[in-house]
Design a protein around this motif. Structure first.
Motif, PDB file in Angstrom:
ATOM      1  N   LYS A  51      -6.539   0.638  -6.308  1.00  0.00           N
ATOM      2  CA  LYS A  51      -5.257   0.972  -6.938  1.00  0.00           C
ATOM      3  C   LYS A  51      -4.231  -0.128  -6.724  1.00  0.00           C
ATOM      4  O   LYS A  51      -3.436  -0.437  -7.615  1.00  0.00           O
ATOM      5  CB  LYS A  51      -4.726   2.299  -6.398  1.00  0.00           C
ATOM      6  CG  LYS A  51      -5.471   3.523  -6.920  1.00  0.00           C
ATOM      7  CD  LYS A  51      -4.809   4.801  -6.443  1.00  0.00           C
ATOM      8  CE  LYS A  51      -5.517   6.026  -7.012  1.00  0.00           C
ATOM      9  NZ  LYS A  51      -4.911   7.295  -6.539  1.00  0.00           N
TER      10      LYS A  51
ATOM     11  N   ASP B 208       0.831  -1.209   0.000  1.00  0.00           N
ATOM     12  CA  ASP B 208       0.000   0.000   0.000  1.00  0.00           C
ATOM     13  C   ASP B 208       0.865   1.258   0.000  1.00  0.00           C
ATOM     14  O   ASP B 208       0.518   2.268  -0.627  1.00  0.00           O
ATOM     15  CB  ASP B 208      -0.962   0.006   1.189  1.00  0.00           C
ATOM     16  CG  ASP B 208      -0.250  -0.196   2.526  1.00  0.00           C
ATOM     17  OD1 ASP B 208       0.694  -1.005   2.574  1.00  0.00           O
ATOM     18  OD2 ASP B 208      -0.651   0.431   3.530  1.00  0.00           O
ATOM     19  N   GLN B 209       2.011   1.207   0.672  1.00  0.00           N
ATOM     20  CA  GLN B 209       2.918   2.358   0.681  1.00  0.00           C
ATOM     21  C   GLN B 209       3.634   2.511  -0.661  1.00  0.00           C
ATOM     22  O   GLN B 209       3.942   3.628  -1.090  1.00  0.00           O
ATOM     23  CB  GLN B 209       3.936   2.207   1.811  1.00  0.00           C
ATOM     24  CG  GLN B 209       3.327   2.265   3.196  1.00  0.00           C
ATOM     25  CD  GLN B 209       2.551   3.557   3.440  1.00  0.00           C
ATOM     26  OE1 GLN B 209       3.071   4.648   3.207  1.00  0.00           O
ATOM     27  NE2 GLN B 209       1.318   3.444   3.893  1.00  0.00           N
TER      28      GLN B 209
ATOM     29  N   ASN C 246     -10.936  10.028  -5.372  1.00  0.00           N
ATOM     30  CA  ASN C 246     -10.081  11.208  -5.498  1.00  0.00           C
ATOM     31  C   ASN C 246     -10.757  12.433  -4.877  1.00  0.00           C
ATOM     32  O   ASN C 246     -11.914  12.368  -4.419  1.00  0.00           O
ATOM     33  CB  ASN C 246      -9.759  11.471  -6.972  1.00  0.00           C
ATOM     34  CG  ASN C 246     -10.996  11.381  -7.851  1.00  0.00           C
ATOM     35  OD1 ASN C 246     -12.029  11.965  -7.530  1.00  0.00           O
ATOM     36  ND2 ASN C 246     -10.912  10.632  -8.936  1.00  0.00           N
TER      37      ASN C 246
ATOM     38  N   GLN D  75      -4.390   4.754   6.933  1.00  0.00           N
ATOM     39  CA  GLN D  75      -4.553   5.549   8.148  1.00  0.00           C
ATOM     40  C   GLN D  75      -5.875   5.221   8.832  1.00  0.00           C
ATOM     41  O   GLN D  75      -5.944   5.186  10.067  1.00  0.00           O
ATOM     42  CB  GLN D  75      -4.473   7.041   7.831  1.00  0.00           C
ATOM     43  CG  GLN D  75      -4.466   7.912   9.085  1.00  0.00           C
ATOM     44  CD  GLN D  75      -4.316   9.385   8.781  1.00  0.00           C
ATOM     45  OE1 GLN D  75      -4.075   9.781   7.641  1.00  0.00           O
ATOM     46  NE2 GLN D  75      -4.456  10.222   9.795  1.00  0.00           N
TER      47      GLN D  75
ATOM     48  N   THR E 137      -9.800   8.438   0.392  1.00  0.00           N
ATOM     49  CA  THR E 137      -9.361   7.828  -0.862  1.00  0.00           C
ATOM     50  C   THR E 137      -8.618   6.530  -0.549  1.00  0.00           C
ATOM     51  O   THR E 137      -8.346   6.220   0.617  1.00  0.00           O
ATOM     52  CB  THR E 137      -8.425   8.777  -1.629  1.00  0.00           C
ATOM     53  OG1 THR E 137      -7.271   9.026  -0.825  1.00  0.00           O
ATOM     54  CG2 THR E 137      -9.122  10.087  -1.944  1.00  0.00           C
ATOM     55  N   ASP E 138      -8.279   5.786  -1.589  1.00  0.00           N
ATOM     56  CA  ASP E 138      -7.589   4.510  -1.389  1.00  0.00           C
ATOM     57  C   ASP E 138      -6.313   4.676  -0.563  1.00  0.00           C
ATOM     58  O   ASP E 138      -6.037   3.876   0.332  1.00  0.00           O
ATOM     59  CB  ASP E 138      -7.233   3.882  -2.744  1.00  0.00           C
ATOM     60  CG  ASP E 138      -8.442   3.274  -3.439  1.00  0.00           C
ATOM     61  OD1 ASP E 138      -9.516   3.209  -2.806  1.00  0.00           O
ATOM     62  OD2 ASP E 138      -8.318   2.862  -4.609  1.00  0.00           O
ATOM     63  N   ILE E 139      -5.527   5.701  -0.876  1.00  0.00           N
ATOM     64  CA  ILE E 139      -4.246   5.836  -0.190  1.00  0.00           C
ATOM     65  C   ILE E 139      -4.403   6.313   1.253  1.00  0.00           C
ATOM     66  O   ILE E 139      -3.429   6.287   2.016  1.00  0.00           O
ATOM     67  CB  ILE E 139      -3.290   6.781  -0.941  1.00  0.00           C
ATOM     68  CG1 ILE E 139      -3.869   8.189  -1.062  1.00  0.00           C
ATOM     69  CG2 ILE E 139      -2.939   6.218  -2.309  1.00  0.00           C
ATOM     70  CD1 ILE E 139      -2.918   9.189  -1.693  1.00  0.00           C
ATOM     71  N   GLU E 140      -5.611   6.716   1.647  1.00  0.00           N
ATOM     72  CA  GLU E 140      -5.861   7.105   3.039  1.00  0.00           C
ATOM     73  C   GLU E 140      -6.405   5.951   3.869  1.00  0.00           C
ATOM     74  O   GLU E 140      -6.529   6.066   5.093  1.00  0.00           O
ATOM     75  CB  GLU E 140      -6.853   8.276   3.088  1.00  0.00           C
ATOM     76  CG  GLU E 140      -6.304   9.571   2.513  1.00  0.00           C
ATOM     77  CD  GLU E 140      -7.359  10.652   2.397  1.00  0.00           C
ATOM     78  OE1 GLU E 140      -7.103  11.774   2.878  1.00  0.00           O
ATOM     79  OE2 GLU E 140      -8.433  10.388   1.815  1.00  0.00           O
TER      80      GLU E 140
ATOM     81  N   THR F 205       0.571  -6.162   3.019  1.00  0.00           N
ATOM     82  CA  THR F 205       0.020  -4.808   3.000  1.00  0.00           C
ATOM     83  C   THR F 205      -0.840  -4.587   4.229  1.00  0.00           C
ATOM     84  O   THR F 205      -1.351  -5.545   4.834  1.00  0.00           O
ATOM     85  CB  THR F 205      -0.806  -4.589   1.719  1.00  0.00           C
ATOM     86  OG1 THR F 205      -1.319  -3.260   1.696  1.00  0.00           O
ATOM     87  CG2 THR F 205      -1.965  -5.571   1.619  1.00  0.00           C
TER      88      THR F 205
ATOM     89  N   LYS G 253       1.233   4.303  -2.692  1.00  0.00           N
ATOM     90  CA  LYS G 253       1.153   5.692  -2.239  1.00  0.00           C
ATOM     91  C   LYS G 253       2.307   6.517  -2.802  1.00  0.00           C
ATOM     92  O   LYS G 253       2.157   7.712  -3.091  1.00  0.00           O
ATOM     93  CB  LYS G 253       1.163   5.741  -0.709  1.00  0.00           C
ATOM     94  CG  LYS G 253       0.826   7.099  -0.119  1.00  0.00           C
ATOM     95  CD  LYS G 253       0.647   7.005   1.387  1.00  0.00           C
ATOM     96  CE  LYS G 253       0.220   8.346   1.965  1.00  0.00           C
ATOM     97  NZ  LYS G 253       0.000   8.251   3.435  1.00  0.00           N
ATOM     98  N   LYS G 254       3.480   5.887  -2.967  1.00  0.00           N
ATOM     99  CA  LYS G 254       4.647   6.584  -3.511  1.00  0.00           C
ATOM    100  C   LYS G 254       4.653   6.600  -5.039  1.00  0.00           C
ATOM    101  O   LYS G 254       5.568   7.139  -5.656  1.00  0.00           O
ATOM    102  CB  LYS G 254       5.929   5.930  -2.991  1.00  0.00           C
ATOM    103  CG  LYS G 254       6.164   6.148  -1.498  1.00  0.00           C
ATOM    104  CD  LYS G 254       7.414   5.437  -1.027  1.00  0.00           C
ATOM    105  CE  LYS G 254       8.663   6.089  -1.584  1.00  0.00           C
ATOM    106  NZ  LYS G 254       8.898   7.447  -1.056  1.00  0.00           N
TER     107      LYS G 254
END
Length: 432
Positions: A188, A155-156, A225, A357, A351-354, A182, A159-160
């Protein structure tokens, strides 16, 4: 349960885990190690501290029951330089077979020293995807005999923005077992894995806090998004009858201004800032004034504001952005008076990248946040349009047609709130 009871590790590794103080395997290890040894593709989902790195380090070391050849057999991809060092350190703790050579590849000035390390022989390569790809293209990383690909902290990596080198490296390996670790799975990440994963076993564990924090009723809206977040907010705020008083939290003044301009186009004087920066902008110096003003329904608060807020008697709290400090998020959703008849609904847009958290917040509060389906009238902004919108200031606020398909207000309450929640919220006329 001892490691030797159910896990098919060799005796050398069983001694190692006991020597370093790992007396009992964790749930993730119990569910995955034998599958790894059996050669199955795996996607393992677990929070920080669930033992993901140790799991695949043991699985990798268990393969080397003979003198290694000095040609890479295992490629491990991690998000950044610090992860490379951490993974190699874990190998050093558990590995008793000192003939195994491990090489780390990461972004640093010059390629020569890392290419020399590979030329001296490497059995296991731990690398960031971008550096591994760059050295592979220089013909210095031999993938011909790699039969195990590990993608850690996947997942990171997403994110990058390192999906492309991961896929290119995976597709450059002729035939291999694939292990993905993950904290969270999302669209994504699935898109990155689809080209090379073969019917993986999906194993998920949750390690929630033993102490459960009493919170307001919560809903999580997973959106693709920023643009879709904005449309979702507009869609909700269109219902003046239900959303009588709402506090919306954002991370920056820039985001606050975008929300203000978008909502103002429809709500006119119904939206305001807490502690506005400019004297001619509608706002309040304290939240009590907002509560007392019948003409203002929405208050935008930036997470840069460190003031402790009394959020009692606010029926809707919307986390448009997740604050960097998880404790700040939790302080806003704690239900200090669970016996009160006044209900509050805390809604989170992520969003997916959040989602990683969000997972950490769930660990801290001791329970999962229910995921709500997106309203059927919501317009989903495509990724390309969203990036264009973020790259330049919006020339116009989101209008009716942009946020959602127009419909009569009486028919617009498709928010996927539970029946009990709708009933409770509709009773709250005193908030108007």
């Amino acid at each position: 349960m001892a490691w030797s009871d159910k896990l098919k590790l060799n005796k050398q590794l069983l001694r190692s885990v006991n020597e370093v103080g790992f007396t009992n395997p964790k749930e993730l290890q119990l569910k995955t190690i034998n599958r790894i040894i059996g050669g199955q593709d795996i996607i393992a989902i677990g929070p920080e501290g669930s033992g993901k790195t140790t799991t695949y380090v043991l699985g990798v070391l268990n393969r080397f029951n003979y003198a290694p050849e000095g040609v890479p057999r295992v490629l491990i991809l991690v998000p950044e330089k610090e992860n490379v060092f951490a993974v190699i350190e874990q190998f050093d703790r558990l590995n008793k077979n000192k003939s195994i050579r491990i090489v780390g590849l990461y972004v640093t000035p010059g390629f020569e020293s890392q290419m020399d390390d590979l030329a001296d022989g490497a059995d296991i390569v731990v690398a960031t995807p971008d550096r591994a790809r760059a050295i592979y293209l220089k013909l210095a990383l031999n993938l011909n005999k790699v039969d195990l690909l590990v993608v850690d902290d996947a997942d990171q990596i997403v994110k990058k923005g390192l999906q492309l080198p991961v896929v290119e490296l995976a597709n450059s390996i002729d035939k291999a077992q694939h292990l993905v670790f993950t904290e969270v799975i999302h669209a994504k990440l699935e898109k990155m894995l689809d080209p090379f994963m073969r019917d993986p076993a999906i194993i998920e564990v949750d390690e929630l806090s033993d102490t459960v924090i009493e919170t307001h009723e919560q809903l999580l809206y997973n959106v693709p998004n920023f643009g879709t977040k904005l449309n979702l907010l507009n869609l909700f705020m269109y219902d003046e009858e239900l959303f009588t008083k709402t506090v919306v939290f954002v991370n920056t003044q820039t985001t606050a201004e975008k929300l203000f301009q978008s909502l103002k186009s429809r709500l006119r004087t119904g939206v305001a800032y807490l502690n506005p920066k400019f004297f001619d902008t509608k706002g309040f110096k304290n939240i009590e004034d907002f509560k007392a003003d019948p003409a203002t329904r929405i208050l935008i608060v930036t997470n840069e504001n460190e003031e402790e807020l009394n959020l009692s008697d606010i029926p809707f709290l919307i986390q448009f952005d997740l604050p960097a400090d998880n404790e700040l998020f939790i302080s806003r959703i704690v239900n200090h008076d669970p016996d009160s008849e006044e209900e509050t609904l805390a809604m989170t847009f992520a969003t997916d990248i959040e989602l990683g958290q969000v997972k950490k917040i769930e660990q801290l509060i001791g329970h999962k946040i229910p995921v709500a389906e997106l309203p059927e009238d919501l317009v989903i902004v495509t990724e390309s349009k969203s990036k264009k919108a973020d790259a330049k200031e919006d020339k116009k606020p989101a209008g009716v047609g942009e946020a959602f398909h127009e419909k009569k207000a009486s028919n617009a309450k498709t928010y996927n709130l539970s029946a009990s929640t709708k009933a409770k919220m509709n009773k709250k006329k005193k908030h108007g």
